[in-house]
Design an enzyme around this catalytic site. Structure first.
Site, PDB file in Angstrom:
ATOM      1  NE  ARG A 127     -48.269  45.100  20.877  1.00 41.04           N
ATOM      2  CZ  ARG A 127     -49.192  46.104  20.295  1.00 41.04           C
ATOM      3  NH1 ARG A 127     -48.701  46.809  19.154  1.00 41.04           N
ATOM      4  NH2 ARG A 127     -50.388  46.473  21.015  1.00 41.04           N
TER       5      ARG A 127
ATOM      6  CE  LYS B  10     -33.434  33.946  31.708  1.00 40.81           C
ATOM      7  NZ  LYS B  10     -33.076  33.435  33.003  1.00 40.81           N
TER       8      LYS B  10
ATOM      9  CD  GLU C 260     -23.711  34.661  36.674  1.00 39.22           C
ATOM     10  OE1 GLU C 260     -23.884  33.554  36.352  1.00 39.22           O
ATOM     11  OE2 GLU C 260     -24.849  35.202  37.362  1.00 39.22           O
TER      12      GLU C 260
ATOM     13  CE  LYS D  33     -27.022  34.278  29.501  1.00 35.47           C
ATOM     14  NZ  LYS D  33     -27.194  35.379  30.552  1.00 35.47           N
TER      15      LYS D  33
ATOM     16  CD  GLU E  10     -35.027  30.442  32.844  1.00 31.83           C
ATOM     17  OE1 GLU E  10     -33.844  30.686  32.792  1.00 31.83           O
ATOM     18  OE2 GLU E  10     -35.999  30.540  33.330  1.00 31.83           O
TER      19      GLU E  10
ATOM     20  NE  ARG F  75     -31.627  32.143  28.699  1.00 38.54           N
ATOM     21  CZ  ARG F  75     -31.432  33.299  28.066  1.00 38.54           C
ATOM     22  NH1 ARG F  75     -32.035  33.323  26.904  1.00 38.54           N
ATOM     23  NH2 ARG F  75     -30.899  34.558  28.603  1.00 38.54           N
TER      24      ARG F  75
ATOM     25  CG  ASN G 148     -31.895  30.371  35.943  1.00 41.32           C
ATOM     26  OD1 ASN G 148     -31.492  31.619  35.918  1.00 41.32           O
ATOM     27  ND2 ASN G 148     -32.912  29.977  35.231  1.00 41.32           N
TER      28      ASN G 148
ATOM     29  CG  HIS H  60     -28.974  32.970  39.089  1.00 43.99           C
ATOM     30  ND1 HIS H  60     -27.432  32.107  39.052  1.00 43.99           N
ATOM     31  CD2 HIS H  60     -28.539  33.872  38.789  1.00 43.99           C
ATOM     32  CE1 HIS H  60     -26.781  32.944  38.285  1.00 43.99           C
ATOM     33  NE2 HIS H  60     -27.241  33.779  37.966  1.00 43.99           N
TER      34      HIS H  60
ATOM     35  CG  HIS I 165     -32.572  35.657  41.570  1.00 44.30           C
ATOM     36  ND1 HIS I 165     -33.323  35.103  40.597  1.00 44.30           N
ATOM     37  CD2 HIS I 165     -31.415  36.235  41.163  1.00 44.30           C
ATOM     38  CE1 HIS I 165     -32.379  35.555  39.480  1.00 44.30           C
ATOM     39  NE2 HIS I 165     -31.295  36.116  39.939  1.00 44.30           N
TER      40      HIS I 165
ATOM     41  CG  HIS J 233     -26.095  38.979  40.348  1.00 41.91           C
ATOM     42  ND1 HIS J 233     -27.343  38.431  40.808  1.00 41.91           N
ATOM     43  CD2 HIS J 233     -25.765  38.241  39.351  1.00 41.91           C
ATOM     44  CE1 HIS J 233     -27.596  37.423  39.904  1.00 41.91           C
ATOM     45  NE2 HIS J 233     -26.517  37.336  39.115  1.00 41.91           N
TER      46      HIS J 233
END
Length: 354
Positions: free
Chosen positions: A115, A137, A179, A221, A231, A235, A239, A242, A246, A258
């Site tokens: 965990r 992330k 980015e 960032k 998010e 946040r 994206n 994105h 994606h 990417h």
């Protein structure tokens, strides 16, 4: 050396040769370390592992597949098995040495083992430095989409060794610029000015503004994620571009870089905002000119709208049947567009598929 603090929780170090500092950052009580790296970074991964062994830490360097092939449940399971076999406890550490796919994978494995165990990220690509390794992330891909399985797990530290960028293939470096440009559009237009001043130099690791561009993108960032780790609101602006990106990656089975997909995705978002009456045409034209100036793609092939739309509806930002996009009203003025019409979506697609 530059140091960017992420909400006071951890630092991002930007410095030539800083990958040698991993051993000094693992913390007290660490007995074991798993160093995850791709084949292309085998030498650096072994170097990091050796530095840890020199501090009497049991370090295991493990090679994972390149690119998105690393981000699978099968690879994660192999790493969990290694952690179990070597008796890793909560006081031990995982180190990710590689591009964004490796830092995503290493972070996910660290987040899920017992965990949560500490992770130190050593991104070795421009994309990894300015995006993937910063912010906590983590995730892996599934047959249904990209990063649909993951967790938020901030690293103990991020070490951006800019020396490594000299070994990066030019196409990969240029892809990472997407980015950085994104950060310019959503928060810091000075980035766009620096790129416009000498686009060719912006695509070289030895360019006059390279360190400033990297630092500015990381600051963007870091500021955003320190205010909204999970998010819930702010946040989401990270994206930008994105959702469509994606979808491209999914329908192309992750064969496209990417950053290239993100570049096309930003143009799609700009065209969508224009179709919705939010962004002026001049703003769309600026997207195309800046991205093209550094050699990034701004268009996509026609005839694939149905499969792209299906993929977008599986995106993490979708709520029920409602598609949600980050778009711009103007430079550094991102807003959310919820539930665009089918006509607006198709208009944007037609505009980028020419």
């Amino acid at each position: 050396m530059s140091v960017v603090s992420v909400g006071g929780d951890y630092d991002v170090v930007i410095e030539a040769g800083c990958s040698s500092r991993v051993a000094g950052l693992v913390g007290e009580g660490v007995q074991r370390a798993l160093v995850v790296h791709p084949e292309s970074m085998r030498a650096l991964g072994e170097q990091v592992a050796t530095s840890l062994r020199d501090r009497d830490i049991e370090a295991y360097a493990v090679c994972v597949p390149d690119a998105e092939n690393a981000k699978t449940a099968a690879v994660a399971a192999d790493l969990w098995a290694l952690l179990g076999q070597h008796g890793f406890t909560r006081t031990d550490v995982v180190v990710g040495v590689g591009g964004g796919t490796v830092t995503d994978l290493a972070g996910f494995v660290a987040a899920t083992w017992l965990r949560g165990v500490p992770v130190i990220q050593v991104p070795t690509t421009l994309l990894g430095m300015v995006d993937a390794a910063v912010g906590g992330k983590t995730g892996i891909n599934t047959a249904e989409g990209k990063n649909l399985v993951g967790s938020f797990h901030p690293p103990r530290a991020v070490l951006c060794d800019v020396d490594v960028l000299a070994t990066l293939p030019r196409a990969d470096y240029v892809a990472g610029m997407a980015e950085i440009v994104k950060a310019g559009f959503i928060v810091d237009p000075v980035i766009l000015d620096l790129v416009a001043a000498d686009p060719e130099a912006a695509t070289r690791p030895d360019g006059p503004h390279t360190l400033e561009l990297i630092e500015r993108a990381i600051v963007v960032k870091a500021d955003v994620v320190s205010q909204d780790l999970k998010e819930s609101s702010l946040r989401e602006i990270l994206n930008y571009g994105h959702t469509f990106a994606h979808a491209i990656e999914h329908v192309e089975h992750y064969q496209r870089r990417h950053g290239e997909a993100v570049a096309i995705g930003m143009v799609f978002a700009a065209e969508l905002a224009c179709a919705a009456g939010i962004l002026a045409r001049e703003g769309v034209d600026l997207h195309r000119s800046v991205l093209q100036s550094v050699g990034l793609p701004t268009s996509y092939e026609p005839g694939r709208w149905q499969e792209l739309e299906t993929a977008m509806r599986r995106d993490k930002k979708t709520r029920g049947s409602l598609l949600r996009f980050v778009v711009l009203e103007d430079l550094a003025r991102p807003v959310r567009l919820e539930g665009p019409t089918d006509e607006q979506l198709h208009t944007a697609y037609v505009a980028v598929s020419r």
